[in-house]
Design a protein around this motif. Structure first.
Motif: not given
Length: 386
Positions: A63-67, A86-89, A266-274
């Motif tokens: 997710l772009p939000d997490l990167r 460009a630099e996070v996967t 859902n895990l990606q979105a939660a990690v981004a928020w955290g």
């Protein structure tokens, strides 16, 4: 019929000891998982997202939000200037990130420098890619490197260096001067560094974690790997962060797309928020773990054990020989779990050659009552408890 790397590969020591702990009802201070469930707000965000959010394939790179949140997090805590898009996967855990790095960067015959003690996944994956391991051995209690050690393992065929920092199971942080020396060797030999930095958020006693990527000459030749599971003490989430300059990332993402392709949105979105909203967690979590470390260390020392310093991670080590115990580490651990109901990990399991046989690893990311009961049982195993 099967590849020789995997034909006779033994069950990992973590699975063996955790299995014995389950079978015998033992306290498990061996495998590195916390007793506590992780920050409630992040878990609630994941639950909301799975009910109300997007549940189809997310983008392959994450997710772009997490990167972008990961880039902001590393800028805040480590002074790195990463382009999140460009630099996070995003990977399905740090082990998948390691697999993507090895598969995309190692060709048959390439030499790979690794430091013992090491995570047990490194060697099978390197060998499966056709890499030739060159092992340097870090010695307790300091687990330091020096120039002669690096000169012995680097060569014109060195392609990759694999660095774990903070070091599991040594529970040490690499000193700045050691990182600087390693960076010099990487630049001189045109080698890429794969940095397994999953414990980066857990440093004690005022220590500051320094990523190898931030050292001179390393920005364009470092693959940095992080773990949201370790950051938020939720090891089952398996959300990894793979960071590298665009030329490297193109290859890394190419391998990732044919491994797990993606990670639950859902895990990606939660990690981004955290990452953006849990500054208090990142301040409190290491302090809570430091208190648990001190509780375990004090209890062990009161029972006659000699404890090595622990500067980071979930772990500390006991020196059996210095504690008056002549039994080899693996024998002591098997006897302790079977006869006294306490599981630990022998440090020799983290070495392929020249392993010390006098150290055991214990996890202190546990509740006070678990730590206290574990100390009492280890005391009985030593012969000093009631």
């Amino acid at each position: 019929m099967v590849h020789p790397v995997y034909a006779d590969l033994p069950t990992t020591i973590f699975e063996v000891m955790s299995g014995l702990a389950r079978d015998t009802g033992a306290i498990n201070l061996g495998q590195g998982f916390p007793d506590e469930p992780g920050p409630l707000a992040v878990r609630e965000k994941a639950a909301w997202e799975v009910v109300n959010g997007y549940n189809q394939y997310p983008p392959m790179r994450g997710l772009p939000d997490l990167r972008e949140a990961a880039a902001r997090h590393y800028a805040k805590f480590q002074g790195l200037d990463l382009d999140g898009l460009a630099e996070v996967t995003v990977t399905s855990g740090a082990t998948e990130a390691l697999a993507a790095a090895f598969l995309s960067l190692i060709s048959p015959g390439d030499e790979v420098v690794l430091f013992q003690p090491l995570y047990d996944a490194y060697l099978p994956m390197v060998r499966r890619c056709g890499g030739i391991p060159r092992l340097a051995t870090l010695r307790p209690p300091d687990f330091r490197i020096d120039r002669a050690m690096l000169e012995a393992v680097f060569s014109p065929r060195t392609k990759l260096v694999v660095l774990n920092n903070p070091v599991n199971p040594a529970a040490t942080l690499w000193a700045d001067e050691d990182l600087a020396l390693l960076a010099q060797f990487c630049v001189a030999h045109d080698a890429i560094a794969v940095c397994d930095e999953v414990w980066e958020q857990i440093a004690f006693d005022g220590r500051v974690f320094r990523p190898l990527m931030g050292f001179p000459g390393m920005r364009e030749r470092t693959v940095k790997i992080g773990s949201a599971g370790k950051m938020f003490a939720m090891t089952g989430w398996k959300v990894g962060l793979l960071c590298a300059a665009p030329p490297l990332m193109k290859a890394l993402a190419g391998a990732h797309q044919f491994l797990t392709f993606t990670t639950p949105p859902n895990l990606q979105a939660a990690v981004a928020w955290g990452l953006d909203n849990c500054s208090d967690w990142f301040e409190r979590m290491p302090l809570d773990l430091q208190r648990s470390r001190d509780r375990l260390a004090a209890g062990l020392e009161a029972s006659g054990f000699r404890v090595l310093p622990a500067a980071g991670t979930y772990f500390l080590n006991v020196d059996l020989a210095a504690s008056g115990i002549e039994e080899p580490d693996a024998d002591f651990c098997l006897r302790a779990v079977k006869d006294h109901g306490i599981a630990a990990i022998p440090i020799s399991a983290f070495y392929e050659t020249d392993a010390p046989r006098n150290l055991i690893r214990l996890c202190f990311a546990k509740r006070d009552e678990t730590i206290d009961a574990g100390v009492e049982r280890l005391g009985r195993a030593r012969g000093t408890g009631s």
